[in-house]
Design an enzyme around this catalytic site. Structure first.
Site, PDB file in Angstrom:
ATOM      1  N   CYS A  43       0.806  -1.223   0.000  1.00 27.97           N
ATOM      2  CA  CYS A  43       0.000   0.000   0.000  1.00 27.97           C
ATOM      3  C   CYS A  43       0.842   1.277   0.000  1.00 27.97           C
ATOM      4  O   CYS A  43       2.030   1.250   0.289  1.00 27.97           O
ATOM      5  CB  CYS A  43      -0.879   0.001   1.228  1.00 27.97           C
ATOM      6  SG  CYS A  43      -1.846  -1.514   1.350  1.00 27.97           S
ATOM      7  N   GLY A  58      -0.452   0.239  -5.081  1.00 27.01           N
ATOM      8  CA  GLY A  58      -1.706  -0.467  -4.806  1.00 27.01           C
ATOM      9  C   GLY A  58      -2.742  -0.191  -5.867  1.00 27.01           C
ATOM     10  O   GLY A  58      -3.041   0.980  -6.150  1.00 27.01           O
ATOM     11  N   ASN A  96       0.247   1.153   5.710  1.00 31.37           N
ATOM     12  CA  ASN A  96       1.110   0.389   4.814  1.00 31.37           C
ATOM     13  C   ASN A  96       1.975  -0.532   5.662  1.00 31.37           C
ATOM     14  O   ASN A  96       2.756  -0.063   6.478  1.00 31.37           O
ATOM     15  CB  ASN A  96       1.993   1.363   4.008  1.00 31.37           C
ATOM     16  CG  ASN A  96       3.056   0.647   3.179  1.00 31.37           C
ATOM     17  OD1 ASN A  96       4.083   1.224   2.853  1.00 31.37           O
ATOM     18  ND2 ASN A  96       2.847  -0.594   2.819  1.00 31.37           N
ATOM     19  N   GLY A  97       1.818  -1.826   5.479  1.00 24.58           N
ATOM     20  CA  GLY A  97       2.633  -2.771   6.237  1.00 24.58           C
ATOM     21  C   GLY A  97       1.894  -4.049   6.519  1.00 24.58           C
ATOM     22  O   GLY A  97       0.948  -4.416   5.802  1.00 24.58           O
ATOM     23  N   CYS A 149      12.972  -2.210   4.351  1.00 16.23           N
ATOM     24  CA  CYS A 149      12.805  -3.355   3.446  1.00 16.23           C
ATOM     25  C   CYS A 149      13.679  -3.190   2.203  1.00 16.23           C
ATOM     26  O   CYS A 149      13.521  -2.240   1.439  1.00 16.23           O
ATOM     27  CB  CYS A 149      11.335  -3.448   3.045  1.00 16.23           C
ATOM     28  SG  CYS A 149      11.036  -4.570   1.663  1.00 16.23           S
ATOM     29  N   TYR A 172      12.493  -3.137  -6.153  1.00 18.30           N
ATOM     30  CA  TYR A 172      11.241  -3.314  -6.879  1.00 18.30           C
ATOM     31  C   TYR A 172      10.125  -2.318  -6.530  1.00 18.30           C
ATOM     32  O   TYR A 172       9.516  -1.749  -7.421  1.00 18.30           O
ATOM     33  CB  TYR A 172      10.744  -4.748  -6.635  1.00 18.30           C
ATOM     34  CG  TYR A 172       9.393  -5.056  -7.244  1.00 18.30           C
ATOM     35  CD1 TYR A 172       9.238  -5.119  -8.629  1.00 18.30           C
ATOM     36  CD2 TYR A 172       8.282  -5.261  -6.454  1.00 18.30           C
ATOM     37  CE1 TYR A 172       8.002  -5.404  -9.198  1.00 18.30           C
ATOM     38  CE2 TYR A 172       7.042  -5.540  -7.012  1.00 18.30           C
ATOM     39  CZ  TYR A 172       6.907  -5.611  -8.381  1.00 18.30           C
ATOM     40  OH  TYR A 172       5.694  -5.881  -8.950  1.00 18.30           O
ATOM     41  N   CYS A 185       8.214 -13.482   3.713  1.00 16.49           N
ATOM     42  CA  CYS A 185       8.146 -12.153   4.321  1.00 16.49           C
ATOM     43  C   CYS A 185       6.906 -12.079   5.200  1.00 16.49           C
ATOM     44  O   CYS A 185       5.818 -12.430   4.758  1.00 16.49           O
ATOM     45  CB  CYS A 185       8.056 -11.082   3.236  1.00 16.49           C
ATOM     46  SG  CYS A 185       7.828  -9.431   3.934  1.00 16.49           S
ATOM     47  N   CYS A 241      16.367  -4.495   6.157  1.00 16.50           N
ATOM     48  CA  CYS A 241      15.804  -5.835   6.352  1.00 16.50           C
ATOM     49  C   CYS A 241      16.107  -6.607   5.067  1.00 16.50           C
ATOM     50  O   CYS A 241      15.752  -6.176   3.980  1.00 16.50           O
ATOM     51  CB  CYS A 241      14.302  -5.785   6.585  1.00 16.50           C
ATOM     52  SG  CYS A 241      13.574  -7.451   6.598  1.00 16.50           S
ATOM     53  N   CYS A 297      14.237 -12.044   3.945  1.00 16.64           N
ATOM     54  CA  CYS A 297      13.809 -13.051   2.961  1.00 16.64           C
ATOM     55  C   CYS A 297      15.007 -13.656   2.231  1.00 16.64           C
ATOM     56  O   CYS A 297      14.864 -14.657   1.531  1.00 16.64           O
ATOM     57  CB  CYS A 297      12.796 -12.453   1.984  1.00 16.64           C
ATOM     58  SG  CYS A 297      13.314 -10.901   1.263  1.00 16.64           S
TER      59      CYS A 297
HETATM   60  S1  SF4 Z   1      11.561  -9.973   4.466  1.00 24.35           S
HETATM   61 FE1  SF4 Z   1      12.219  -9.219   2.430  1.00 24.35          FE
HETATM   62  S2  SF4 Z   1      10.372  -8.375   1.448  1.00 24.35           S
HETATM   63 FE2  SF4 Z   1       9.942  -8.621   3.658  1.00 24.35          FE
HETATM   64  S3  SF4 Z   1      10.415  -6.619   4.595  1.00 24.35           S
HETATM   65 FE3  SF4 Z   1      12.278  -7.866   4.738  1.00 24.35          FE
HETATM   66  S4  SF4 Z   1      13.428  -7.418   2.841  1.00 24.35           S
HETATM   67 FE4  SF4 Z   1      11.330  -6.685   2.543  1.00 24.35          FE
END
Ligand code: SF4
Length: 487
Positions: A6, A34, A114-115, A251, A257, A400, A451, A454
């Site tokens: 979002c 979105g 958003n989240g 993220c 992306y 994720c 982060c 993933c």
């Molecule tokens: S796990 Fe991957 S997609 Fe999810 S917030 Fe972390 S970096 Fe982003």
């Protein structure tokens, strides 16, 4: 292809302008985040809400007055949605469209979010005694009810409790029926959120991405910091760090992306970072660069990386894949249609001199592999002799829990297979991922400020780590099957 999450936007106008026009443009600029629904909530002697399905509509000049009468006032919030929780039917999309508004006694509160919340089970339990059975299928209503239940003690305090107790990724803007507008970002800053102001200083805005400010000719003041809350009461604005922030964890996917290439993250346009991703891939995989005749890219998020790769290697960049320009909606892409038809509706591959060529295909990520597989088979039909996938986001091996549409191990081709197996599965001659250390260096950020769970399996929050570890240990015991645990 992953679906976007979002986008949020808010406006407080202290001058003569109403909120609606900048709110509208702030949302249009972020429609990539979105496509399912959009909505506005404004304040003028009470809250006025409008939500609908699909893209933010085109509004003709003569219609603006009607919209301003529908959504009057000098402050408001807005939202575009792609839900990663909740049901996926049209009725549910409309019911879960945001901003979401709840009542608490005689007052009301609305939020745009958003989240994704990780400890949603705990939150449901905590609210069960206070809230009549909720009909909403998304976590947004629960978050809004939680905040509303605490808001009697003050908005800032309610946000502080939220940050103490709720685990997950959340960038939020909200509006109360007393006219107070607020914004906050989770203690790790997983999703982006920034603050800006009009040139004359009369309008202050909060936006998921800086493009929401740019389109309004607003200046960027800076990020809403992780753990920070901003409350606009009357003419005053109060900013406060209401949570202890053990680290940052933006993220990484925003850089590969999600975010628009012209958005600013960490003081730099995202497209610059993506160009560097491409240069890195060129330096790292020289063997394939030497063999290749041409670069192609999957529109549009891989194009900046393809340009970087082209600059680095001098290889020709053939822009044979083109997105159908006005197919931005999903409404007429039927679930039952096969993947090939869906790709045809979105991307056209021109017969652009690929016959007999060895082709590097630049892509932002491979999640499930089905889209990539279809594109490779179409490139081969166009005569490509060999196909090397160059992928800017490192291999995704873990789900994720923070709001991206990949919540299970089994859907991830990178969890099930190594690079060679992935190449075989998708019909490529080689799959070359950007290594994690190259990715981090290209962002200009410290690894510990991103982060990348993933990719690494190291989650920045406790419960997410426990869920991922729980699933993995069950895989290890079983050896063949994967189970998903309820959050
Ligand atoms: S796990 Fe991957 S997609 Fe999810 S917030 Fe972390 S970096 Fe982003």
């Amino acid at each position: 292809m992953l679906k976007e999450k979002c986008g949020v936007f808010s406006v407080v106008s202290a001058g003569s302008s109403d909120a609606f026009v900048p709110l509208y443009w702030g949302l249009v600029a972020q429609n990539h985040r979105g496509h399912e629904s959009y909505g506005f909530l404004t304040y003028s002697e009470g809250l006025k809400r409008y939500v609908d399905l699909g893209l933010v509509p085109r509004i003709e000049r003569e219609e603006i007055l009607r919209w301003q009468m529908l959504l009057p006032g000098k402050r408001g919030i807005a939202h575009v949605r792609y839900g990663t929780s909740g049901k996926r039917d049209v009725y549910s999309h409309l019911r879960d469209a945001q901003p979401m508004v709840v009542s608490q006694g005689r007052s009301k509160m609305g939020i745009a979010f958003n989240g994704n919340l990780v400890n949603i089970g705990w939150l449901r339990g905590a609210l069960a005694s206070k809230v009549p059975k909720t009909r909403a299928t998304s976590d947004t209503e629960l978050l809004c009810r939680y905040l509303a239940s605490k808001a009697n003690g003050g908005t800032m305090e309610a946000i502080g409790s939220c940050m103490e107790e709720i685990e997950g990724a959340y960038s939020v803007v909200g509006l109360r029926s007393n006219g107070e507008l607020f914004a906050f970002r989770d203690p790790l800053g997983i999703r982006p959120l920034c603050l800006g102001r009009s040139k004359d200083g009369s309008i202050t805005a909060v936006s998921s991405e800086t493009v929401g400010l740019d389109i309004n000719s607003f200046s960027l003041i800076g990020e809403v910091e992780p753990g920070e809350a901003i409350v606009f009461t009357g003419e005053s604005m109060e900013r406060s760090r209401v949570a202890r922030c053990p680290r940052r964890a933006l993220c990484g996917f925003e850089l590969s992306y999600f975010s628009r290439p012209d958005s600013i993250i960490n003081g730099r346009p995202v497209y610059k970072t993506r160009e560097e991703f491409g240069r890195n891939l060129g330096r790292r995989y020289q063997e394939y660069v030497r063999r290749a005749d041409v670069i192609v890219s999957i529109p549009e998020t891989a194009e900046d990386a393809a340009y970087g790769l082209h600059e680095e290697t001098g290889l020709r960049w053939e822009r044979t894949l083109r997105r159908h320009r006005f197919v931005t909606h999903r409404a007429f892409i039927l679930e039952s249609e096969d993947r090939r038809v869906t790709i045809d509706r979105k991307i056209n591959i021109a017969d652009g001199g690929l016959r007999g060529k060895k082709v590097i295909v630049v892509e932002d990520s491979i999640v499930r592999g089905d889209t990539t597989k279809t594109i490779i088979s179409k490139l081969r039909e166009r005569g490509a002799e060999e196909v090397y996938m160059f992928v800017t986001f490192p291999r995704i091996t873990h789900p994720c829990f923070y709001g991206i549409d990949m919540a299970t191990f089994t859907e991830l081709i990178g969890f099930m297979h190594d690079e060679a197996e992935i190449a075989e599965q998708i019909g490529a001659d080689a799959v070359c991922y950007q290594p994690l250390e190259d990715f981090v260096r290209a962002t200009g950020m410290r690894g510990e400020d991103l982060c990348m769970a993933c990719v690494t399996g190291k989650y920045p929050t406790e419960l997410a780590q426990r869920i991922a570890d729980g699933v993995k240990s069950r895989v290890n015991q079983d050896g063949t099957r994967v189970y998903e645990l309820e959050a």
